[in-house]
Write a protein that holds these residues in place. Structure first.
Motif, PDB file in Angstrom:
ATOM      1  N   VAL A   1       0.839  -1.199   0.000  1.00  0.00           N
ATOM      2  CA  VAL A   1       0.000   0.000   0.000  1.00  0.00           C
ATOM      3  C   VAL A   1       0.879   1.257   0.000  1.00  0.00           C
ATOM      4  N   VAL A   2       1.896   1.264   0.856  1.00  0.00           N
ATOM      5  CA  VAL A   2       2.779   2.426   0.958  1.00  0.00           C
ATOM      6  C   VAL A   2       3.517   2.660  -0.358  1.00  0.00           C
ATOM      7  N   GLY A   3       3.993   1.599  -0.988  1.00  0.00           N
ATOM      8  CA  GLY A   3       4.714   1.752  -2.249  1.00  0.00           C
ATOM      9  C   GLY A   3       3.882   2.454  -3.306  1.00  0.00           C
ATOM     10  N   ARG A   4       2.594   2.137  -3.347  1.00  0.00           N
ATOM     11  CA  ARG A   4       1.734   2.751  -4.364  1.00  0.00           C
ATOM     12  C   ARG A   4       1.241   4.136  -3.947  1.00  0.00           C
ATOM     13  N   ALA A   5       1.179   4.406  -2.658  1.00  0.00           N
ATOM     14  CA  ALA A   5       0.910   5.772  -2.211  1.00  0.00           C
ATOM     15  C   ALA A   5       2.112   6.666  -2.530  1.00  0.00           C
ATOM     16  N   CYS A   6       3.317   6.110  -2.381  1.00  0.00           N
ATOM     17  CA  CYS A   6       4.537   6.866  -2.685  1.00  0.00           C
ATOM     18  C   CYS A   6       4.561   7.324  -4.132  1.00  0.00           C
ATOM     19  N   VAL A   7       4.154   6.445  -5.046  1.00  0.00           N
ATOM     20  CA  VAL A   7       4.237   6.804  -6.456  1.00  0.00           C
ATOM     21  C   VAL A   7       3.213   7.890  -6.800  1.00  0.00           C
ATOM     22  N   VAL A   8       2.082   7.905  -6.104  1.00  0.00           N
ATOM     23  CA  VAL A   8       1.118   8.991  -6.311  1.00  0.00           C
ATOM     24  C   VAL A   8       1.756  10.323  -5.914  1.00  0.00           C
ATOM     25  N   TRP A   9       2.490  10.318  -4.813  1.00  0.00           N
ATOM     26  CA  TRP A   9       3.146  11.545  -4.374  1.00  0.00           C
ATOM     27  C   TRP A   9       4.275  11.937  -5.319  1.00  0.00           C
ATOM     28  N   LEU A  10       5.022  10.971  -5.815  1.00  0.00           N
ATOM     29  CA  LEU A  10       6.060  11.291  -6.795  1.00  0.00           C
ATOM     30  C   LEU A  10       5.441  11.934  -8.032  1.00  0.00           C
ATOM     31  N   MET A  11       4.353  11.374  -8.511  1.00  0.00           N
ATOM     32  CA  MET A  11       3.692  11.945  -9.686  1.00  0.00           C
ATOM     33  C   MET A  11       3.194  13.358  -9.403  1.00  0.00           C
TER      34      MET A  11
ATOM     35  N   ARG B   1      -3.377  14.956  -8.698  1.00  0.00           N
ATOM     36  CA  ARG B   1      -3.656  16.311  -8.228  1.00  0.00           C
ATOM     37  C   ARG B   1      -3.609  16.348  -6.701  1.00  0.00           C
ATOM     38  N   PRO B   2      -3.544  17.535  -6.101  1.00  0.00           N
ATOM     39  CA  PRO B   2      -3.403  17.616  -4.636  1.00  0.00           C
ATOM     40  C   PRO B   2      -4.440  16.809  -3.860  1.00  0.00           C
ATOM     41  N   GLY B   3      -5.702  16.829  -4.299  1.00  0.00           N
ATOM     42  CA  GLY B   3      -6.720  16.054  -3.602  1.00  0.00           C
ATOM     43  C   GLY B   3      -6.466  14.563  -3.670  1.00  0.00           C
ATOM     44  N   VAL B   4      -5.986  14.095  -4.811  1.00  0.00           N
ATOM     45  CA  VAL B   4      -5.674  12.670  -4.973  1.00  0.00           C
ATOM     46  C   VAL B   4      -4.460  12.293  -4.125  1.00  0.00           C
ATOM     47  N   MET B   5      -3.477  13.185  -4.066  1.00  0.00           N
ATOM     48  CA  MET B   5      -2.317  12.936  -3.218  1.00  0.00           C
ATOM     49  C   MET B   5      -2.733  12.803  -1.750  1.00  0.00           C
ATOM     50  N   ALA B   6      -3.613  13.702  -1.304  1.00  0.00           N
ATOM     51  CA  ALA B   6      -4.094  13.637   0.077  1.00  0.00           C
ATOM     52  C   ALA B   6      -4.885  12.356   0.320  1.00  0.00           C
ATOM     53  N   ALA B   7      -5.692  11.956  -0.659  1.00  0.00           N
ATOM     54  CA  ALA B   7      -6.478  10.730  -0.521  1.00  0.00           C
ATOM     55  C   ALA B   7      -5.583   9.504  -0.456  1.00  0.00           C
ATOM     56  N   ALA B   8      -4.504   9.496  -1.242  1.00  0.00           N
ATOM     57  CA  ALA B   8      -3.570   8.369  -1.214  1.00  0.00           C
ATOM     58  C   ALA B   8      -2.918   8.241   0.155  1.00  0.00           C
ATOM     59  N   LEU B   9      -2.497   9.366   0.711  1.00  0.00           N
ATOM     60  CA  LEU B   9      -1.907   9.344   2.048  1.00  0.00           C
ATOM     61  C   LEU B   9      -2.937   8.906   3.078  1.00  0.00           C
ATOM     62  N   GLY B  10      -4.163   9.410   2.959  1.00  0.00           N
ATOM     63  CA  GLY B  10      -5.211   9.031   3.901  1.00  0.00           C
ATOM     64  C   GLY B  10      -5.539   7.552   3.833  1.00  0.00           C
ATOM     65  N   THR B  11      -5.606   7.024   2.614  1.00  0.00           N
ATOM     66  CA  THR B  11      -5.878   5.593   2.452  1.00  0.00           C
ATOM     67  C   THR B  11      -4.796   4.757   3.110  1.00  0.00           C
ATOM     68  N   ALA B  12      -3.536   5.122   2.856  1.00  0.00           N
ATOM     69  CA  ALA B  12      -2.429   4.388   3.466  1.00  0.00           C
ATOM     70  C   ALA B  12      -2.490   4.466   4.993  1.00  0.00           C
ATOM     71  N   ALA B  13      -2.806   5.638   5.518  1.00  0.00           N
ATOM     72  CA  ALA B  13      -2.863   5.800   6.974  1.00  0.00           C
ATOM     73  C   ALA B  13      -3.986   4.960   7.585  1.00  0.00           C
ATOM     74  N   VAL B  14      -5.150   4.955   6.938  1.00  0.00           N
ATOM     75  CA  VAL B  14      -6.279   4.181   7.464  1.00  0.00           C
ATOM     76  C   VAL B  14      -5.971   2.689   7.435  1.00  0.00           C
ATOM     77  N   VAL B  15      -5.415   2.207   6.321  1.00  0.00           N
ATOM     78  CA  VAL B  15      -5.045   0.792   6.232  1.00  0.00           C
ATOM     79  C   VAL B  15      -3.994   0.465   7.293  1.00  0.00           C
ATOM     80  N   GLY B  16      -3.047   1.383   7.475  1.00  0.00           N
ATOM     81  CA  GLY B  16      -1.994   1.158   8.452  1.00  0.00           C
ATOM     82  C   GLY B  16      -2.498   1.066   9.864  1.00  0.00           C
ATOM     83  N   VAL B  17      -3.553   1.787  10.196  1.00  0.00           N
ATOM     84  CA  VAL B  17      -4.122   1.721  11.548  1.00  0.00           C
ATOM     85  C   VAL B  17      -4.541   0.290  11.883  1.00  0.00           C
ATOM     86  N   PHE B  18      -5.042  -0.425  10.881  1.00  0.00           N
ATOM     87  CA  PHE B  18      -5.496  -1.803  11.110  1.00  0.00           C
ATOM     88  C   PHE B  18      -4.359  -2.818  11.019  1.00  0.00           C
ATOM     89  N   LEU B  19      -3.378  -2.567  10.155  1.00  0.00           N
ATOM     90  CA  LEU B  19      -2.335  -3.563   9.923  1.00  0.00           C
ATOM     91  C   LEU B  19      -1.053  -3.297  10.708  1.00  0.00           C
TER      92      LEU B  19
END
Length: 240
Positions: free
Chosen positions: A140-150, A170-188
């Motif tokens: 999950v983190v690897g693919r969130a990273c690439v969104v931020w790189l883009m 775009r900025p909203g998508v970047m924020a969503a990618a980080l949020g998704t990773a953070a939410v998944v991380g809370v559980f895993l």
């Protein structure tokens, strides 16, 4: 929305329909990259845990192999191309000519060995410590990273498929990618491991962004390299 997810699944893995994608689907798929990481990680880790849960090294090796199969090795290939071009110390158009060369040079081979061996060792360490599901989080983190790189290099796209993805970061998508990773991380991976995994992943995106800026452009090989390096960085953060 569902079409964007299917497009991301097809672009990043062999689990979705890659053919028939429209140009707009590339940008629309970017928001779903972390979700695809969750699917891919689950598909790779679940059978390894079920079949060889008592053998962490076997689990780790099986996840590495399943990952390469499911992604068709495209991200690893991107890493090898970036490593060859970076190791050459070339700049400008010569840098990208080396990237396009289908032959793998010494730096590409060393980069592939370091990363694949690193993933094997790091995955085994997580399995051995009873944190096998944390391996899923690294995808999950690897693919969130690439969104931020883009997002950080949207203005540096070169002609090619990689450029079609950049408009989606775009900025909203970047924020969503980080949020998704953070939410998944809370559980895993709750707590310190979650924070360090995200910090280490951000460092990878920043490093590759700096390399792209110094060379004047970014392409699909950069994106593939970011995914695999982000996975390694996340594991290092979780094990720190």
């Amino acid at each position: 929305m569902f079409r964007g997810f299917l497009a991301a699944l097809g672009f990043l893995t062999r689990f979705g329909p890659a053919a028939g994608a429209r140009e707009a689907d590339f940008a629309a798929s970017v928001a779903w990259f972390p979700a695809v990481g969750l699917v891919l990680g689950g598909v790779a880790v679940a059978p390894a845990q079920a079949l060889y849960g008592g053998s962490p090294w076997v689990c780790a090796w099986l996840v590495v192999v399943l990952d390469l199969w499911a992604t068709r090795g495209l991200h690893a290939d991107g890493l090898a191309d970036v490593a060859d071009a970076w190791g050459s110390m070339a700049r400008g158009e010569r840098f990208f000519e080396i990237m396009k060369d289908s032959r793998v040079g010494a730096f590409g081979a060393m980069g592939l060995f370091a990363v694949l061996a690193g993933k094997l060792v790091l995955f085994a360490a997580l399995f051995e410590s009873g944190r096998g599901w944390a391996v899923v989080f690294s995808f999950v983190v690897g693919r969130a990273c690439v969104v931020w790189l883009m997002g950080m290099t949207r203005h540096l796209g070169r002609p090619g498929l990689g450029r079609l993805f950049l408009d989606g970061a775009r900025p909203g998508v970047m924020a969503a990618a980080l949020g998704t990773a953070a939410v998944v991380g809370v559980f895993l991976v709750p707590g310190r491991g979650l924070v360090l995994a995200l910090v280490c992943g951000a460092a990878v995106a920043a490093m590759l962004s700096g390399l792209a800026r110094s060379r004047g452009a970014v392409n699909g090989d950069f994106l593939g390299a970011c995914i695999v390096l982000g996975e390694v960085a996340a594991c290092l953060g979780m094990l720190a």
